[in-house]
Design a protein around this motif. Structure first.
Motif, PDB file in Angstrom:
ATOM      1  N   ASN A 436     -14.107  18.491   5.529  1.00 57.05           N
ATOM      2  CA  ASN A 436     -12.808  18.293   6.180  1.00 57.05           C
ATOM      3  C   ASN A 436     -12.592  16.886   6.709  1.00 57.05           C
ATOM      4  O   ASN A 436     -11.464  16.380   6.679  1.00 57.05           O
ATOM      5  N   LEU A 437     -13.649  16.262   7.219  1.00 58.41           N
ATOM      6  CA  LEU A 437     -13.485  14.941   7.816  1.00 58.41           C
ATOM      7  C   LEU A 437     -14.071  13.834   6.934  1.00 58.41           C
ATOM      8  O   LEU A 437     -13.373  12.898   6.558  1.00 58.41           O
ATOM      9  N   MET A 438     -15.338  13.951   6.578  1.00 54.03           N
ATOM     10  CA  MET A 438     -15.955  12.907   5.756  1.00 54.03           C
ATOM     11  C   MET A 438     -15.281  12.799   4.387  1.00 54.03           C
ATOM     12  O   MET A 438     -15.114  11.699   3.846  1.00 54.03           O
ATOM     13  N   GLY A 439     -14.883  13.947   3.809  1.00 52.30           N
ATOM     14  CA  GLY A 439     -14.203  13.908   2.523  1.00 52.30           C
ATOM     15  C   GLY A 439     -12.900  13.128   2.596  1.00 52.30           C
ATOM     16  O   GLY A 439     -12.575  12.335   1.700  1.00 52.30           O
ATOM     17  N   VAL A 440     -12.154  13.334   3.667  1.00 54.01           N
ATOM     18  CA  VAL A 440     -10.893  12.600   3.862  1.00 54.01           C
ATOM     19  C   VAL A 440     -11.167  11.109   4.057  1.00 54.01           C
ATOM     20  O   VAL A 440     -10.487  10.252   3.485  1.00 54.01           O
ATOM     21  N   MET A 441     -12.165  10.799   4.855  1.00 56.35           N
ATOM     22  CA  MET A 441     -12.488   9.398   5.110  1.00 56.35           C
ATOM     23  C   MET A 441     -12.979   8.705   3.837  1.00 56.35           C
ATOM     24  O   MET A 441     -12.599   7.565   3.549  1.00 56.35           O
ATOM     25  N   THR A 442     -13.803   9.397   3.062  1.00 55.53           N
ATOM     26  CA  THR A 442     -14.304   8.801   1.818  1.00 55.53           C
ATOM     27  C   THR A 442     -13.166   8.558   0.837  1.00 55.53           C
ATOM     28  O   THR A 442     -13.066   7.484   0.235  1.00 55.53           O
ATOM     29  N   GLY A 443     -12.304   9.559   0.660  1.00 54.17           N
ATOM     30  CA  GLY A 443     -11.181   9.392  -0.263  1.00 54.17           C
ATOM     31  C   GLY A 443     -10.250   8.281   0.164  1.00 54.17           C
ATOM     32  O   GLY A 443      -9.792   7.480  -0.670  1.00 54.17           O
ATOM     33  N   SER A 444      -9.972   8.195   1.442  1.00 50.56           N
ATOM     34  CA  SER A 444      -9.086   7.144   1.949  1.00 50.56           C
ATOM     35  C   SER A 444      -9.701   5.769   1.744  1.00 50.56           C
ATOM     36  O   SER A 444      -9.006   4.810   1.363  1.00 50.56           O
ATOM     37  N   ARG A 445     -10.975   5.659   1.979  1.00 49.52           N
ATOM     38  CA  ARG A 445     -11.641   4.359   1.862  1.00 49.52           C
ATOM     39  C   ARG A 445     -11.814   3.947   0.403  1.00 49.52           C
ATOM     40  O   ARG A 445     -11.555   2.805   0.027  1.00 49.52           O
ATOM     41  N   ALA A 446     -12.252   4.882  -0.439  1.00 50.01           N
ATOM     42  CA  ALA A 446     -12.523   4.545  -1.837  1.00 50.01           C
ATOM     43  C   ALA A 446     -11.254   4.101  -2.553  1.00 50.01           C
ATOM     44  O   ALA A 446     -11.240   3.081  -3.253  1.00 50.01           O
ATOM     45  N   PHE A 447     -10.178   4.871  -2.393  1.00 48.69           N
ATOM     46  CA  PHE A 447      -8.935   4.507  -3.057  1.00 48.69           C
ATOM     47  C   PHE A 447      -8.167   3.434  -2.285  1.00 48.69           C
ATOM     48  O   PHE A 447      -7.440   2.631  -2.878  1.00 48.69           O
ATOM     49  N   GLY A 448      -8.325   3.421  -0.958  1.00 49.79           N
ATOM     50  CA  GLY A 448      -7.671   2.386  -0.157  1.00 49.79           C
ATOM     51  C   GLY A 448      -8.142   0.993  -0.527  1.00 49.79           C
ATOM     52  O   GLY A 448      -7.351   0.046  -0.573  1.00 49.79           O
ATOM     53  N   ARG A 449      -9.432   0.840  -0.811  1.00 49.32           N
ATOM     54  CA  ARG A 449      -9.946  -0.469  -1.229  1.00 49.32           C
ATOM     55  C   ARG A 449      -9.274  -0.936  -2.515  1.00 49.32           C
ATOM     56  O   ARG A 449      -8.958  -2.119  -2.681  1.00 49.32           O
ATOM     57  N   LYS A 450      -9.069   0.000  -3.442  1.00 49.03           N
ATOM     58  CA  LYS A 450      -8.422  -0.347  -4.710  1.00 49.03           C
ATOM     59  C   LYS A 450      -6.978  -0.790  -4.475  1.00 49.03           C
ATOM     60  O   LYS A 450      -6.497  -1.746  -5.096  1.00 49.03           O
ATOM     61  N   MET A 451      -6.296  -0.108  -3.581  1.00 41.40           N
ATOM     62  CA  MET A 451      -4.918  -0.472  -3.276  1.00 41.40           C
ATOM     63  C   MET A 451      -4.836  -1.867  -2.651  1.00 41.40           C
ATOM     64  O   MET A 451      -3.972  -2.673  -3.000  1.00 41.40           O
ATOM     65  N   VAL A 452      -5.733  -2.135  -1.728  1.00 46.40           N
ATOM     66  CA  VAL A 452      -5.737  -3.446  -1.080  1.00 46.40           C
ATOM     67  C   VAL A 452      -6.015  -4.548  -2.103  1.00 46.40           C
ATOM     68  O   VAL A 452      -5.352  -5.594  -2.117  1.00 46.40           O
ATOM     69  N   GLU A 453      -6.984  -4.313  -2.962  1.00 49.65           N
ATOM     70  CA  GLU A 453      -7.344  -5.306  -3.972  1.00 49.65           C
ATOM     71  C   GLU A 453      -6.181  -5.574  -4.918  1.00 49.65           C
ATOM     72  O   GLU A 453      -5.927  -6.720  -5.296  1.00 49.65           O
ATOM     73  N   ARG A 454      -5.439  -4.544  -5.292  1.00 52.20           N
ATOM     74  CA  ARG A 454      -4.291  -4.727  -6.185  1.00 52.20           C
ATOM     75  C   ARG A 454      -3.174  -5.502  -5.501  1.00 52.20           C
ATOM     76  O   ARG A 454      -2.465  -6.289  -6.142  1.00 52.20           O
ATOM     77  N   GLY A 455      -2.976  -5.275  -4.206  1.00 50.64           N
ATOM     78  CA  GLY A 455      -1.985  -6.031  -3.455  1.00 50.64           C
ATOM     79  C   GLY A 455      -0.558  -5.553  -3.613  1.00 50.64           C
ATOM     80  O   GLY A 455       0.377  -6.313  -3.357  1.00 50.64           O
ATOM     81  N   LEU A 456      -0.352  -4.293  -4.015  1.00 49.92           N
ATOM     82  CA  LEU A 456       1.006  -3.787  -4.236  1.00 49.92           C
ATOM     83  C   LEU A 456       1.319  -2.560  -3.387  1.00 49.92           C
ATOM     84  O   LEU A 456       2.214  -1.790  -3.702  1.00 49.92           O
ATOM     85  N   GLY A 457       0.579  -2.372  -2.308  1.00 52.87           N
ATOM     86  CA  GLY A 457       0.859  -1.266  -1.412  1.00 52.87           C
ATOM     87  C   GLY A 457       0.416   0.073  -1.978  1.00 52.87           C
ATOM     88  O   GLY A 457      -0.348   0.163  -2.940  1.00 52.87           O
ATOM     89  N   GLY A 458       0.928   1.146  -1.376  1.00 53.89           N
ATOM     90  CA  GLY A 458       0.565   2.499  -1.783  1.00 53.89           C
ATOM     91  C   GLY A 458       0.762   3.454  -0.627  1.00 53.89           C
ATOM     92  O   GLY A 458       1.260   3.072   0.443  1.00 53.89           O
ATOM     93  N   GLN A 459       0.385   4.710  -0.840  1.00 57.75           N
ATOM     94  CA  GLN A 459       0.528   5.716   0.202  1.00 57.75           C
ATOM     95  C   GLN A 459      -0.679   6.638   0.191  1.00 57.75           C
ATOM     96  O   GLN A 459      -1.042   7.178  -0.860  1.00 57.75           O
TER      97      GLN A 459
END
Length: 594
Positions: A436-459
């Motif tokens: 419930n918690l670590m899974g959410v944090m891992t998913g947010s971090r793993a895909f969030g890094r990709k979004m930041v690197e791309r530089g085009l935002g996301g949700q």
């Protein structure tokens, strides 16, 4: 700050192309060849060919690049009067440059602002497909299409249509000033300096100052370019003559464009035989703000048209008919095999998104995928245990490699645990936290890094619960994980705001999903488990709040970038009670439900 001439750095070769007595300064990089097609770069106001220097640096190894100063700019001639700047003249200039630099093969065009406007005039000329192989349009509409769109909005004066027309009118108000014969010339001659424009773009657009390239003729160009507005705006918008094109068109729509609202591009499909479109949360001057992305996405489109490479991003951007709200988007959903995850996948697919469906039960995810694909959507099923951090990170890498960077990530997977916290085993608590918690944090971090690197935002959307702010005996462990998701989401939202990545926490109340039937009750015997699960399921069934209604709230949060979304009446009431009357909330927590 002095103007910068980027020509020596990128190594342009200069030549002159003359048409009807007007000399156009043309600049080339590389030589045309079978494996190096020609890409023509066309600038807008108040730029010159120098606008393309950062993009050219990224594309030069693969293409024969050609840029030119359009008439009235830079080193090209500037005929007197407004008539020489009408769109047919500008389109004829473009064809003259094409004939000179690539006489035997059609060229691919990448254009921005007024460069895109004049390229639209060219590609809607009969036979244009024989000289232009493809067209990437950035921040520049077809003026006839825009005129037709405006008339349609006013003919059907619904509140939405009027709001869209009014919004575009406000964004374009500056063009009315540009129509004046003297005032804008005086203002620009006095105040249009490279240093001021540099500060404007850096502040408003968030540009990297190193990408800002201005010709020595910048101030004169800004004044001269006003003739483009005077020669074309009133005529084309007042008496539009929309025409179609057989040239493949790829529109990059910047949703933060200060001059152009994205709705004005919604009728492009009516005038194109083949259309692709991507909406990005970027500003007007994309060639400055993210030249690497623009070069990469343009190259992917060009290669797809050439038949050399297949790109999932370009495939996803293909538009058939009217555009849907999430057309061209890639959404990743965990726990997509049932309940809220499945219904959210259905809804996003209906709205045009391609969906990645992850679930620990692969059969369930594949069933969701089959339903979507049978209806004409695009879906891919993966087995994923969100509690496996290494596996989750590997999943994010695989998705990015195969499908591209996700635009939307919904961390929905979760489990329930009821009963007194003191009766729960360490294993039950650990599993609850890991999923419930670590899974959410891992998913947010793993895909969030990709979004930041791309530089085009996301949700990023994280499923919390009304339990995050409504303490209740018998749900202490579950509530703790969901409160963690809520606060994690709020904090992550603050961290990612500068990258224009939104983070939303969804907090459903009593929703009739499979999670209820699978909820463990700490300390209960095998027989007791079944009885308690049946009792809890009966209560949730009686409430009859279905997962599709939560899915609608999730998609609404994506569209509005809402920070916290309580779903169901009890969630909304509980959210406010906990904020404004916490003592009452604590007293209510003593009520025994199981």
């Amino acid at each position: 700050m002095t103007a910068i001439d980027h020509t020596p750095q990128v190594g342009w070769r200069r030549r002159t192309v003359e048409r009807d007595g007007v000399r156009l300064a043309v600049f080339e990089l590389g030589e045309p060849a079978a494996d190096r097609p020609t890409v023509l770069l066309v600038h807008g106001w108040p730029d010159t060919h120098a606008l393309w220097a950062p993009v050219a640096d990224a594309m030069a190894s693969r293409y024969h690049l050609v840029a030119y100063d359009t008439r009235g700019y830079g080193e090209s001639d500037a005929p007197d009067g407004d008539a020489p700047y009408r769109l047919p003249e500008l389109a004829a200039d473009l064809f003259a440059v094409v004939d000179a630099v690539s006489p035997d093969q059609p060229v691919h065009v990448l254009a921005h602002d007024w460069g895109s406007v004049q390229t639209w005039e060219a590609v809607t000329t009969p036979g244009a497909e024989e000289r232009i192989a493809s067209f990437v349009s950035v921040s520049g509409p077809n003026l006839d299409h825009l005129g037709a769109w405006t008339r349609r909005q006013l003919r059907r004066p619904t509140p939405k249509a009027l709001a869209q027309a009014f919004s575009q009118a406000l964004s374009s108000a500056y063009t009315a000033v540009f129509q004046l014969p003297v005032v804008p010339k005086v203002l620009f001659a006095a105040g249009m300096r490279p240093a001021i424009w540099r500060q404007f773009l850096t502040t408003l657009e968030g540009t990297d100052p190193d990408n800002l390239v201005f010709a020595p003729t910048f101030r004169a160009d800004a004044v001269s370019g006003l003739r483009y507005y005077r020669a074309n705006i009133r005529e084309r918008l007042g008496s539009p003559n929309p025409r179609s094109t057989k040239v493949p068109v790829f529109e990059i729509v910047n949703t933060r464009d200060i001059a152009l609202r994205k709705a004005i591009f919604d009728n492009t499909h009516e005038y194109t035989h083949r259309l692709w479109r991507i909406d990005t949360p970027t500003g007007h001057w994309l060639p400055y703000t993210n030249p690497g992305y623009l070069a990469d996405i343009a190259a992917q489109f060009i290669e797809s048209i050439r038949g050399a490479d297949s790109s999932p991003i370009i495939d996803r951007a293909r538009q058939h008919g009217a555009r849907q709200p999430h057309s061209g988007k890639l959404a990743v959903i965990t726990g997509a095999g049932s309940g809220i995850g499945r219904e959210t996948a259905y809804l996003l697919s209906e709205q045009g998104a391609e969906v990645i469906l992850a679930d620990i039960n692969l059969d369930a995810a594949e069933e969701t995928a089959r339903t979507i694909t049978s209806g004409g959507g695009f879906a891919h099923a993966y087995r994923l245990d969100v509690a496996d951090t290494d596996g989750f990170n590997a999943f994010a890498e695989e998705v990015t490699k195969k499908h591209g960077v996700a635009d939307i990530v919904i961390n929905n997977a979760g489990i329930g645990l009821a009963g007194h916290v003191l009766d729960a085993t360490d294993e039950q608590i650990r599993r609850l936290v890991d999923i419930n918690l670590m899974g959410v944090m891992t998913g947010s971090r793993a895909f969030g890094r990709k979004m930041v690197e791309r530089g085009l935002g996301g949700q990023i959307v994280n499923l919390a619960s009304a339990a995050a702010f409504t303490p209740q005996q018998g749900l202490g462990g579950y509530s703790a994980t969901k409160a963690g998701v809520l606060m994690f989401s709020e904090s992550l939202r603050a961290e990612l705001a500068e990258h224009r990545i939104g983070v939303s926490a969804i907090c459903p109340g009593i929703v009739d999903t499979n999670i209820v039937a699978a909820t463990e009750f700490a300390g209960a015997s095998a027989d007791g488990q079944k009885q308690l699960q049946d009792k809890m399921s009966g209560m949730y069934h009686k409430r009859n709040f279905t997962p599709d209604r939560v899915a609608a709230a999730i998609v609404g949060a994506i569209d509005s970038n809402a920070p916290v979304v309580p779903v169901t009446v009890e969630a909304k009431v509980g959210y406010r009670v906990y904020r404004f009357a916490p003592g009452l909330s604590r007293r209510m927590a003593r009520t025994k439900l199981f």
